[in-house]
Write a protein that holds these residues in place. Structure first.
Motif, PDB file in Angstrom:
ATOM      1  N   SER A  41      -8.801 -26.583  32.874  1.00  0.00           N
ATOM      2  CA  SER A  41      -9.058 -27.764  32.506  1.00  0.00           C
ATOM      3  C   SER A  41      -9.347 -28.796  33.815  1.00  0.00           C
ATOM      4  O   SER A  41      -8.374 -28.961  34.540  1.00  0.00           O
ATOM      5  CB  SER A  41      -8.003 -28.728  31.673  1.00  0.00           C
ATOM      6  OG  SER A  41      -8.637 -29.989  31.336  1.00  0.00           O
ATOM      7  N   ASN A  42     -10.423 -29.289  34.106  1.00  0.00           N
ATOM      8  CA  ASN A  42     -10.909 -29.777  35.274  1.00  0.00           C
ATOM      9  C   ASN A  42     -10.385 -29.166  36.584  1.00  0.00           C
ATOM     10  O   ASN A  42     -10.099 -29.542  37.593  1.00  0.00           O
ATOM     11  CB  ASN A  42     -10.427 -31.208  35.192  1.00  0.00           C
ATOM     12  CG  ASN A  42     -11.136 -32.215  34.435  1.00  0.00           C
ATOM     13  OD1 ASN A  42     -12.322 -32.024  34.367  1.00  0.00           O
ATOM     14  ND2 ASN A  42     -10.400 -32.798  33.588  1.00  0.00           N
ATOM     15  N   GLY A  43     -10.636 -27.933  36.392  1.00  0.00           N
ATOM     16  CA  GLY A  43     -10.187 -26.932  37.516  1.00  0.00           C
ATOM     17  C   GLY A  43      -9.015 -26.536  37.783  1.00  0.00           C
ATOM     18  O   GLY A  43      -8.612 -26.034  38.890  1.00  0.00           O
ATOM     19  N   VAL A  44      -8.028 -27.011  36.858  1.00  0.00           N
ATOM     20  CA  VAL A  44      -6.717 -26.839  37.002  1.00  0.00           C
ATOM     21  C   VAL A  44      -6.108 -25.600  35.905  1.00  0.00           C
ATOM     22  O   VAL A  44      -6.642 -26.107  34.574  1.00  0.00           O
ATOM     23  CB  VAL A  44      -5.845 -28.040  37.016  1.00  0.00           C
ATOM     24  CG1 VAL A  44      -4.271 -27.831  37.041  1.00  0.00           C
ATOM     25  CG2 VAL A  44      -6.106 -28.868  38.389  1.00  0.00           C
ATOM     26  N   LYS A  45      -5.517 -24.815  36.154  1.00  0.00           N
ATOM     27  CA  LYS A  45      -4.925 -23.884  35.115  1.00  0.00           C
ATOM     28  C   LYS A  45      -3.650 -24.629  34.192  1.00  0.00           C
ATOM     29  O   LYS A  45      -2.719 -24.953  35.093  1.00  0.00           O
ATOM     30  CB  LYS A  45      -4.476 -22.382  35.582  1.00  0.00           C
ATOM     31  CG  LYS A  45      -5.802 -21.819  35.935  1.00  0.00           C
ATOM     32  CD  LYS A  45      -5.398 -20.474  36.455  1.00  0.00           C
ATOM     33  CE  LYS A  45      -6.292 -19.541  36.479  1.00  0.00           C
ATOM     34  NZ  LYS A  45      -6.540 -18.201  36.935  1.00  0.00           N
ATOM     35  N   VAL A  46      -3.629 -24.785  33.255  1.00  0.00           N
ATOM     36  CA  VAL A  46      -2.277 -25.116  32.332  1.00  0.00           C
ATOM     37  C   VAL A  46      -1.754 -23.786  31.605  1.00  0.00           C
ATOM     38  O   VAL A  46      -2.508 -23.330  30.961  1.00  0.00           O
ATOM     39  CB  VAL A  46      -3.071 -26.034  31.060  1.00  0.00           C
ATOM     40  CG1 VAL A  46      -1.653 -26.775  30.597  1.00  0.00           C
ATOM     41  CG2 VAL A  46      -3.514 -27.363  32.222  1.00  0.00           C
ATOM     42  N   PHE A  47      -0.581 -23.571  31.764  1.00  0.00           N
ATOM     43  CA  PHE A  47       0.192 -22.636  31.170  1.00  0.00           C
ATOM     44  C   PHE A  47       1.283 -23.279  29.930  1.00  0.00           C
ATOM     45  O   PHE A  47       1.795 -24.179  30.274  1.00  0.00           O
ATOM     46  CB  PHE A  47       1.096 -21.766  32.108  1.00  0.00           C
ATOM     47  CG  PHE A  47       0.210 -21.469  33.297  1.00  0.00           C
ATOM     48  CD1 PHE A  47      -0.201 -20.014  33.106  1.00  0.00           C
ATOM     49  CD2 PHE A  47      -0.165 -22.033  34.260  1.00  0.00           C
ATOM     50  CE1 PHE A  47      -1.012 -19.441  33.958  1.00  0.00           C
ATOM     51  CE2 PHE A  47      -0.889 -21.401  35.330  1.00  0.00           C
ATOM     52  CZ  PHE A  47      -1.148 -20.254  35.129  1.00  0.00           C
ATOM     53  N   VAL A  48       0.983 -22.932  28.820  1.00  0.00           N
ATOM     54  CA  VAL A  48       1.842 -23.029  27.755  1.00  0.00           C
ATOM     55  C   VAL A  48       2.413 -21.917  26.846  1.00  0.00           C
ATOM     56  O   VAL A  48       1.789 -20.977  26.652  1.00  0.00           O
ATOM     57  CB  VAL A  48       1.110 -24.014  26.823  1.00  0.00           C
ATOM     58  CG1 VAL A  48       1.883 -24.218  25.448  1.00  0.00           C
ATOM     59  CG2 VAL A  48       0.314 -25.166  26.973  1.00  0.00           C
ATOM     60  N   ASP A  49       3.704 -22.030  26.641  1.00  0.00           N
ATOM     61  CA  ASP A  49       4.434 -20.824  26.101  1.00  0.00           C
ATOM     62  C   ASP A  49       4.198 -20.907  24.603  1.00  0.00           C
ATOM     63  O   ASP A  49       3.979 -21.925  24.064  1.00  0.00           O
ATOM     64  CB  ASP A  49       5.993 -20.874  26.417  1.00  0.00           C
ATOM     65  CG  ASP A  49       6.573 -22.058  25.606  1.00  0.00           C
ATOM     66  OD1 ASP A  49       7.191 -21.752  24.329  1.00  0.00           O
ATOM     67  OD2 ASP A  49       6.795 -23.200  26.397  1.00  0.00           O
ATOM     68  N   PRO A  50       4.060 -19.735  23.764  1.00  0.00           N
ATOM     69  CA  PRO A  50       3.706 -19.732  22.404  1.00  0.00           C
ATOM     70  C   PRO A  50       4.450 -20.641  21.618  1.00  0.00           C
ATOM     71  O   PRO A  50       4.041 -21.225  20.581  1.00  0.00           O
ATOM     72  CB  PRO A  50       3.831 -18.166  22.231  1.00  0.00           C
ATOM     73  CG  PRO A  50       3.626 -17.520  23.378  1.00  0.00           C
ATOM     74  CD  PRO A  50       4.407 -18.415  24.492  1.00  0.00           C
ATOM     75  N   LYS A  51       5.767 -20.757  21.865  1.00  0.00           N
ATOM     76  CA  LYS A  51       6.702 -21.644  20.956  1.00  0.00           C
ATOM     77  C   LYS A  51       6.340 -23.022  21.035  1.00  0.00           C
ATOM     78  O   LYS A  51       6.414 -23.544  20.101  1.00  0.00           O
ATOM     79  CB  LYS A  51       7.967 -21.128  21.329  1.00  0.00           C
ATOM     80  CG  LYS A  51       8.351 -20.052  20.861  1.00  0.00           C
ATOM     81  CD  LYS A  51      10.186 -19.710  21.057  1.00  0.00           C
ATOM     82  CE  LYS A  51      10.451 -18.379  20.947  1.00  0.00           C
ATOM     83  NZ  LYS A  51      11.901 -18.372  21.139  1.00  0.00           N
ATOM     84  N   SER A  52       5.931 -23.636  22.158  1.00  0.00           N
ATOM     85  CA  SER A  52       5.408 -24.891  22.317  1.00  0.00           C
ATOM     86  C   SER A  52       4.030 -25.340  21.953  1.00  0.00           C
ATOM     87  O   SER A  52       3.924 -26.566  21.531  1.00  0.00           O
ATOM     88  CB  SER A  52       5.484 -25.410  23.736  1.00  0.00           C
ATOM     89  OG  SER A  52       6.962 -25.031  24.428  1.00  0.00           O
ATOM     90  N   MET A  53       3.114 -24.297  21.864  1.00  0.00           N
ATOM     91  CA  MET A  53       1.994 -24.560  21.582  1.00  0.00           C
ATOM     92  C   MET A  53       1.694 -25.279  20.233  1.00  0.00           C
ATOM     93  O   MET A  53       0.794 -26.278  20.063  1.00  0.00           O
ATOM     94  CB  MET A  53       0.903 -23.131  21.420  1.00  0.00           C
ATOM     95  CG  MET A  53      -0.347 -23.320  21.312  1.00  0.00           C
ATOM     96  SD  MET A  53      -0.832 -24.441  23.114  1.00  0.00           S
ATOM     97  CE  MET A  53      -2.532 -25.072  22.392  1.00  0.00           C
TER      98      MET A  53
END
Length: 107
Positions: free
Chosen positions: A57-69
């Protein structure tokens, strides 16, 4: 749907990663906490975990664990300055209620 960063939040994260001298993005998640049940957690990412969901998003990688998604689906992370205070603002369409201090929420 994805998790996104506003332009201001992306610039803030990118600047911090540059000053930090390492890192590949920002990890967003939730944890059980607070008077409303859940709280956000943020940390800088140096290594990708195999189970991570990755968004850009806007040039930055965002990481999310599957349980939080499920709790973060469609959320936009913003960065705001209000007077002498500055910080991230969580624009989360899944939140049904949050505590008075704004530290925790429930869905």
């Amino acid at each position: 749907m994805a998790v996104t960063l506003s332009d201001k939040a992306a610039k803030h994260v990118a600047n911090y990663l540059t000053k930090r001298g390492k890192g590949i993005g920002l990890r967003l998640g939730v944890r059980t906490s607070g008077c409303s049940g859940m709280a956000y957690k943020l940390e800088f990412v140096d290594e990708v975990s195999p189970e991570d969901l990755v968004f850009e998003s806007n040039g930055v990688k965002v990481f999310v664990d599957p349980k939080s998604m499920p709790y973060l689906e469609g959320m936009e992370l913003d960065f705001a300055r209000e007077g002498l205070n500055e910080g991230f603002k969580f624009n989360n369409p899944n939140v049904k209620d949050q505590c008075g201090c704004g530290e925790s929420f429930n869905v």
